[in-house]
Motif scaffolding. Sequence first.
Motif, PDB file in Angstrom:
ATOM      1  N   CYS A 143      -0.409  23.953 -13.618  1.00 57.98           N
ATOM      2  CA  CYS A 143       0.937  23.422 -13.873  1.00 57.98           C
ATOM      3  C   CYS A 143       1.497  22.770 -12.614  1.00 57.98           C
ATOM      4  O   CYS A 143       1.363  23.302 -11.520  1.00 57.98           O
ATOM      5  CB  CYS A 143       1.883  24.549 -14.298  1.00 57.98           C
ATOM      6  N   ARG A 144       2.119  21.622 -12.802  1.00 57.42           N
ATOM      7  CA  ARG A 144       2.796  20.977 -11.686  1.00 57.42           C
ATOM      8  C   ARG A 144       4.158  21.644 -11.489  1.00 57.42           C
ATOM      9  O   ARG A 144       4.778  22.112 -12.443  1.00 57.42           O
ATOM     10  CB  ARG A 144       2.990  19.493 -11.968  1.00 57.42           C
ATOM     11  N   GLN A 145       4.617  21.669 -10.259  1.00 56.63           N
ATOM     12  CA  GLN A 145       5.937  22.222  -9.953  1.00 56.63           C
ATOM     13  C   GLN A 145       7.005  21.297 -10.516  1.00 56.63           C
ATOM     14  O   GLN A 145       6.879  20.076 -10.476  1.00 56.63           O
ATOM     15  CB  GLN A 145       6.103  22.367  -8.447  1.00 56.63           C
ATOM     16  N   ALA A 146       8.074  21.895 -11.037  1.00 52.59           N
ATOM     17  CA  ALA A 146       9.187  21.108 -11.575  1.00 52.59           C
ATOM     18  C   ALA A 146       9.850  20.299 -10.473  1.00 52.59           C
ATOM     19  O   ALA A 146       9.969  20.750  -9.336  1.00 52.59           O
ATOM     20  CB  ALA A 146      10.199  22.025 -12.245  1.00 52.59           C
ATOM     21  N   GLU A 147      10.275  19.088 -10.832  1.00 51.08           N
ATOM     22  CA  GLU A 147      11.006  18.214  -9.918  1.00 51.08           C
ATOM     23  C   GLU A 147      12.386  17.877 -10.475  1.00 51.08           C
ATOM     24  O   GLU A 147      13.262  17.428  -9.745  1.00 51.08           O
ATOM     25  CB  GLU A 147      10.256  16.890  -9.727  1.00 51.08           C
ATOM     26  N   ILE A 148      12.552  18.083 -11.788  1.00 49.58           N
ATOM     27  CA  ILE A 148      13.737  17.601 -12.496  1.00 49.58           C
ATOM     28  C   ILE A 148      14.259  18.712 -13.394  1.00 49.58           C
ATOM     29  O   ILE A 148      13.476  19.456 -13.989  1.00 49.58           O
ATOM     30  CB  ILE A 148      13.366  16.371 -13.363  1.00 49.58           C
ATOM     31  N   VAL A 149      15.580  18.807 -13.519  1.00 47.67           N
ATOM     32  CA  VAL A 149      16.205  19.768 -14.432  1.00 47.67           C
ATOM     33  C   VAL A 149      17.194  19.025 -15.322  1.00 47.67           C
ATOM     34  O   VAL A 149      17.957  18.189 -14.855  1.00 47.67           O
ATOM     35  CB  VAL A 149      16.896  20.924 -13.660  1.00 47.67           C
ATOM     36  N   TYR A 150      17.129  19.310 -16.624  1.00 45.67           N
ATOM     37  CA  TYR A 150      18.075  18.759 -17.600  1.00 45.67           C
ATOM     38  C   TYR A 150      18.632  19.916 -18.408  1.00 45.67           C
ATOM     39  O   TYR A 150      17.983  20.957 -18.557  1.00 45.67           O
ATOM     40  CB  TYR A 150      17.375  17.795 -18.571  1.00 45.67           C
ATOM     41  N   GLY A 151      19.817  19.728 -18.966  1.00 44.77           N
ATOM     42  CA  GLY A 151      20.421  20.749 -19.814  1.00 44.77           C
ATOM     43  C   GLY A 151      21.426  21.591 -19.053  1.00 44.77           C
ATOM     44  O   GLY A 151      21.788  21.294 -17.916  1.00 44.77           O
ATOM     45  N   GLU A 152      21.860  22.649 -19.699  1.00 43.24           N
ATOM     46  CA  GLU A 152      22.855  23.551 -19.138  1.00 43.24           C
ATOM     47  C   GLU A 152      22.180  24.806 -18.595  1.00 43.24           C
ATOM     48  O   GLU A 152      21.100  25.178 -19.065  1.00 43.24           O
ATOM     49  CB  GLU A 152      23.869  23.945 -20.219  1.00 43.24           C
ATOM     50  N   PRO A 153      22.808  25.473 -17.622  1.00 41.11           N
ATOM     51  CA  PRO A 153      22.222  26.723 -17.112  1.00 41.11           C
ATOM     52  C   PRO A 153      21.911  27.695 -18.249  1.00 41.11           C
ATOM     53  O   PRO A 153      22.684  27.838 -19.187  1.00 41.11           O
ATOM     54  CB  PRO A 153      23.325  27.272 -16.194  1.00 41.11           C
ATOM     55  N   GLU A 154      20.767  28.325 -18.150  1.00 38.10           N
ATOM     56  CA  GLU A 154      20.216  29.257 -19.144  1.00 38.10           C
ATOM     57  C   GLU A 154      19.691  28.548 -20.390  1.00 38.10           C
ATOM     58  O   GLU A 154      19.165  29.180 -21.290  1.00 38.10           O
ATOM     59  CB  GLU A 154      21.218  30.354 -19.542  1.00 38.10           C
ATOM     60  N   GLY A 155      19.835  27.222 -20.448  1.00 37.25           N
ATOM     61  CA  GLY A 155      19.281  26.443 -21.542  1.00 37.25           C
ATOM     62  C   GLY A 155      18.669  25.174 -20.992  1.00 37.25           C
ATOM     63  O   GLY A 155      18.611  24.141 -21.656  1.00 37.25           O
ATOM     64  N   GLU A 156      18.201  25.264 -19.744  1.00 38.12           N
ATOM     65  CA  GLU A 156      17.710  24.082 -19.051  1.00 38.12           C
ATOM     66  C   GLU A 156      16.223  23.852 -19.309  1.00 38.12           C
ATOM     67  O   GLU A 156      15.495  24.764 -19.667  1.00 38.12           O
ATOM     68  CB  GLU A 156      17.957  24.186 -17.545  1.00 38.12           C
ATOM     69  N   VAL A 157      15.825  22.602 -19.115  1.00 39.47           N
ATOM     70  CA  VAL A 157      14.426  22.198 -19.215  1.00 39.47           C
ATOM     71  C   VAL A 157      13.998  21.741 -17.826  1.00 39.47           C
ATOM     72  O   VAL A 157      14.682  20.950 -17.184  1.00 39.47           O
ATOM     73  CB  VAL A 157      14.251  21.042 -20.224  1.00 39.47           C
ATOM     74  N   LEU A 158      12.863  22.257 -17.363  1.00 37.19           N
ATOM     75  CA  LEU A 158      12.294  21.881 -16.069  1.00 37.19           C
ATOM     76  C   LEU A 158      11.114  20.964 -16.305  1.00 37.19           C
ATOM     77  O   LEU A 158      10.261  21.259 -17.148  1.00 37.19           O
ATOM     78  CB  LEU A 158      11.834  23.131 -15.311  1.00 37.19           C
ATOM     79  N   LEU A 159      11.053  19.875 -15.566  1.00 41.91           N
ATOM     80  CA  LEU A 159      10.015  18.873 -15.801  1.00 41.91           C
ATOM     81  C   LEU A 159       9.420  18.346 -14.501  1.00 41.91           C
ATOM     82  O   LEU A 159      10.103  18.254 -13.489  1.00 41.91           O
ATOM     83  CB  LEU A 159      10.607  17.679 -16.560  1.00 41.91           C
ATOM     84  N   CYS A 160       8.157  17.961 -14.585  1.00 44.36           N
ATOM     85  CA  CYS A 160       7.536  17.176 -13.524  1.00 44.36           C
ATOM     86  C   CYS A 160       7.776  15.711 -13.896  1.00 44.36           C
ATOM     87  O   CYS A 160       8.191  15.402 -15.017  1.00 44.36           O
ATOM     88  CB  CYS A 160       6.039  17.486 -13.430  1.00 44.36           C
ATOM     89  N   ALA A 161       7.509  14.800 -12.968  1.00 41.68           N
ATOM     90  CA  ALA A 161       7.749  13.372 -13.225  1.00 41.68           C
ATOM     91  C   ALA A 161       6.914  12.870 -14.404  1.00 41.68           C
ATOM     92  O   ALA A 161       7.365  12.032 -15.187  1.00 41.68           O
ATOM     93  CB  ALA A 161       7.458  12.564 -11.969  1.00 41.68           C
ATOM     94  N   GLU A 162       5.696  13.388 -14.561  1.00 42.26           N
ATOM     95  CA  GLU A 162       4.825  12.927 -15.644  1.00 42.26           C
ATOM     96  C   GLU A 162       5.371  13.284 -17.027  1.00 42.26           C
ATOM     97  O   GLU A 162       5.171  12.554 -17.992  1.00 42.26           O
ATOM     98  CB  GLU A 162       3.428  13.542 -15.466  1.00 42.26           C
ATOM     99  N   HIS A 163       6.066  14.410 -17.145  1.00 43.23           N
ATOM    100  CA  HIS A 163       6.556  14.845 -18.453  1.00 43.23           C
ATOM    101  C   HIS A 163       8.025  14.514 -18.712  1.00 43.23           C
ATOM    102  O   HIS A 163       8.522  14.765 -19.808  1.00 43.23           O
ATOM    103  CB  HIS A 163       6.308  16.345 -18.632  1.00 43.23           C
TER     104      HIS A 163
END
Length: 195
Positions: free
Chosen positions: A65-85
């Motif tokens: 798994c790649r380390q997350a670089e980006i966070v979207y959503g609200e705290p406790e309901g957030e999505v963590l993503l790498c640039a590729e995803h």
Amino acid sequence: MAKVSIGLRGWRFEEDEIFTDDEELKPLDEIPEDPRGRLVRLVTLVEEPCDVCYLEHGDEEINRCRQAEIVYGEPEGEVLLCAEHEPDLLYWFREAGGSEYKGSVEFADRFHEWVAAGNEAPEGYGSVEHVDEDPDGLPDLPDQQEVQERLEEDFQGERIDIVELAGKERSDEELTEEELAESDLDLSTDYPSDR
């Protein structure tokens, strides 16, 4: 002042709400509630894997798994993503109904379900162009231990009277052994403890 991302791109903070004039992170009790909550949550997220990578590989192959670089959503309901995803989330949000969960703690669950069902963005679907003007100019986030110490630093605590909260008057009379024995209170019960 400008908006900045710290630790992960996505959540943006007003610089003057979280930094002193010396560009140091303000004491937590001086940061407004919403940004403070996001900062505290970020501390737990900055080294986590990308959610989509994790859904693909799981615990067994978490090293893939790649380390997350980006966070979207609200705290406790957030999505963590790498640039590729990141394009997968953007496609889901813009084209596949994800926008209806904006601002909701269901945001992450619905996206994860969509990905787990085998969905992804079409090949070449665009991403967001992130501009990092001075990423090294921002102070690092404190680690979890430092955040906890900052939270506890000036905490005096407050004694709460449960009887008063229940709307009853406290009696100065102590309970007798006989009254205690006749009550439904079971003092031999082991209650769960996190200690």
